[in-house]
Motif scaffolding. Structure first.
Motif, short mmCIF file in Angstrom:
data_model
loop_
_atom_site.label_atom_id
_atom_site.label_comp_id
_atom_site.label_asym_id
_atom_site.label_seq_id
_atom_site.Cartn_x
_atom_site.Cartn_y
_atom_site.Cartn_z
N ILE A 3 -14.68 -25.81 -25.11
CA ILE A 3 -13.25 -25.60 -24.95
C ILE A 3 -12.67 -24.96 -26.20
O ILE A 3 -11.73 -24.22 -26.14
CB ILE A 3 -12.54 -26.93 -24.62
CG1 ILE A 3 -13.04 -27.43 -23.27
CG2 ILE A 3 -11.04 -26.76 -24.58
CD1 ILE A 3 -12.52 -28.76 -22.85
N ASN A 8 -6.02 -26.75 -25.05
CA ASN A 8 -5.61 -25.75 -24.06
C ASN A 8 -4.68 -26.32 -23.00
O ASN A 8 -4.51 -27.52 -22.87
CB ASN A 8 -6.81 -25.01 -23.47
CG ASN A 8 -7.60 -25.84 -22.51
OD1 ASN A 8 -7.08 -26.70 -21.83
ND2 ASN A 8 -8.88 -25.56 -22.42
N LYS A 10 -4.88 -26.54 -19.71
CA LYS A 10 -5.43 -27.41 -18.68
C LYS A 10 -5.65 -28.83 -19.19
O LYS A 10 -5.41 -29.80 -18.48
CB LYS A 10 -6.72 -26.84 -18.10
CG LYS A 10 -6.47 -25.63 -17.22
CD LYS A 10 -7.72 -25.18 -16.52
CE LYS A 10 -7.41 -24.02 -15.59
NZ LYS A 10 -8.61 -23.62 -14.84
N CYS A 11 -6.08 -28.96 -20.44
CA CYS A 11 -6.21 -30.30 -21.04
C CYS A 11 -4.84 -30.95 -21.15
O CYS A 11 -4.70 -32.15 -20.93
CB CYS A 11 -6.88 -30.22 -22.40
SG CYS A 11 -8.66 -29.97 -22.33
N LEU A 14 -3.84 -32.22 -17.77
CA LEU A 14 -4.62 -33.42 -17.46
C LEU A 14 -4.09 -34.64 -18.20
O LEU A 14 -3.94 -35.72 -17.63
CB LEU A 14 -6.08 -33.16 -17.82
CG LEU A 14 -7.11 -34.20 -17.44
CD1 LEU A 14 -7.10 -34.50 -15.96
CD2 LEU A 14 -8.49 -33.74 -17.86
N ASN A 36 -6.96 -36.22 -10.11
CA ASN A 36 -7.25 -34.83 -9.77
C ASN A 36 -6.56 -34.36 -8.49
O ASN A 36 -6.61 -33.18 -8.17
CB ASN A 36 -8.76 -34.61 -9.66
CG ASN A 36 -9.14 -33.16 -9.76
OD1 ASN A 36 -8.58 -32.42 -10.57
ND2 ASN A 36 -10.06 -32.73 -8.93
N PHE A 41 -8.92 -29.57 -10.03
CA PHE A 41 -10.00 -28.98 -10.82
C PHE A 41 -11.31 -29.21 -10.09
O PHE A 41 -11.47 -30.21 -9.39
CB PHE A 41 -10.09 -29.61 -12.21
CG PHE A 41 -8.91 -29.37 -13.10
CD1 PHE A 41 -8.29 -28.14 -13.16
CD2 PHE A 41 -8.41 -30.38 -13.90
CE1 PHE A 41 -7.20 -27.91 -14.00
CE2 PHE A 41 -7.33 -30.18 -14.73
CZ PHE A 41 -6.73 -28.94 -14.78
N GLU A 45 -15.58 -28.64 -14.12
CA GLU A 45 -14.43 -28.36 -14.99
C GLU A 45 -13.75 -29.66 -15.41
O GLU A 45 -13.49 -29.88 -16.59
CB GLU A 45 -13.46 -27.45 -14.23
CG GLU A 45 -12.25 -27.03 -14.99
CD GLU A 45 -11.34 -26.13 -14.16
OE1 GLU A 45 -10.70 -25.27 -14.79
OE2 GLU A 45 -11.24 -26.30 -12.93
N TYR A 49 -13.31 -31.36 -19.22
CA TYR A 49 -12.01 -31.66 -19.83
C TYR A 49 -11.90 -33.14 -20.18
O TYR A 49 -11.38 -33.50 -21.24
CB TYR A 49 -10.86 -31.25 -18.92
CG TYR A 49 -10.75 -29.76 -18.72
CD1 TYR A 49 -10.97 -28.87 -19.76
CD2 TYR A 49 -10.44 -29.23 -17.48
CE1 TYR A 49 -10.88 -27.51 -19.57
CE2 TYR A 49 -10.34 -27.87 -17.28
CZ TYR A 49 -10.57 -27.01 -18.33
OH TYR A 49 -10.48 -25.65 -18.14
N HIS A 52 -13.90 -33.77 -23.26
CA HIS A 52 -13.19 -33.22 -24.42
C HIS A 52 -12.05 -34.15 -24.85
O HIS A 52 -11.91 -34.47 -26.04
CB HIS A 52 -12.65 -31.83 -24.11
CG HIS A 52 -11.84 -31.23 -25.21
ND1 HIS A 52 -12.39 -30.78 -26.38
CD2 HIS A 52 -10.50 -31.03 -25.32
CE1 HIS A 52 -11.43 -30.32 -27.17
NE2 HIS A 52 -10.28 -30.46 -26.55
N LEU A 53 -11.26 -34.60 -23.89
CA LEU A 53 -10.14 -35.50 -24.21
C LEU A 53 -10.66 -36.82 -24.77
O LEU A 53 -10.05 -37.39 -25.68
CB LEU A 53 -9.27 -35.73 -22.98
CG LEU A 53 -8.45 -34.53 -22.52
CD1 LEU A 53 -7.80 -34.82 -21.17
CD2 LEU A 53 -7.41 -34.15 -23.55
#
Length: 88
Positions: A3, A8, A10-11, A14, A36, A41, A45, A49, A52-53
């Motif tokens: 990412i 970003n 999208k994050c 979310l 979701n 998503f 994907e 995310y 990442h979060l």
């Protein structure tokens, strides 16, 4: 999936949806499937995310299972602070 260093859009979406579903309550479990519904998503994907979060400390991956690999997540205090930054 990489990412990058930037938080970003999208994050952000979310994390905002997580805050809405949890009532801005850290530690409250949220169904990833429910999360979701509005975001739509794809599985890969979304998993990227969420990871990442989680790596950033904004959410906790609380249960494994379900169609998206993770069954439930919860907002952390750090995630709540990040959401409050969005409102400034």
């Amino acid at each position: 999936m990489l990412i990058g260093g930037n938080f970003n859009n999208k994050c952000k979406k979310l994390l905002v949806e997580t805050g809405l579903l949890s009532g801005m309550e850290p530690g409250k479990n949220i169904s990833v499937q429910d999360l979701n519904k509005n975001l739509e998503f794809d599985r890969t994907e979304l998993r990227g995310y969420l990871e990442h979060l989680s790596d950033q400390g904004y959410i906790s991956l609380t249960t494994i299972g379900g169609p998206f690999l993770y069954g439930h997540i919860s907002l952390t205090k750090r995630g709540l602070y990040k959401l409050e930054e969005f409102q400034k």
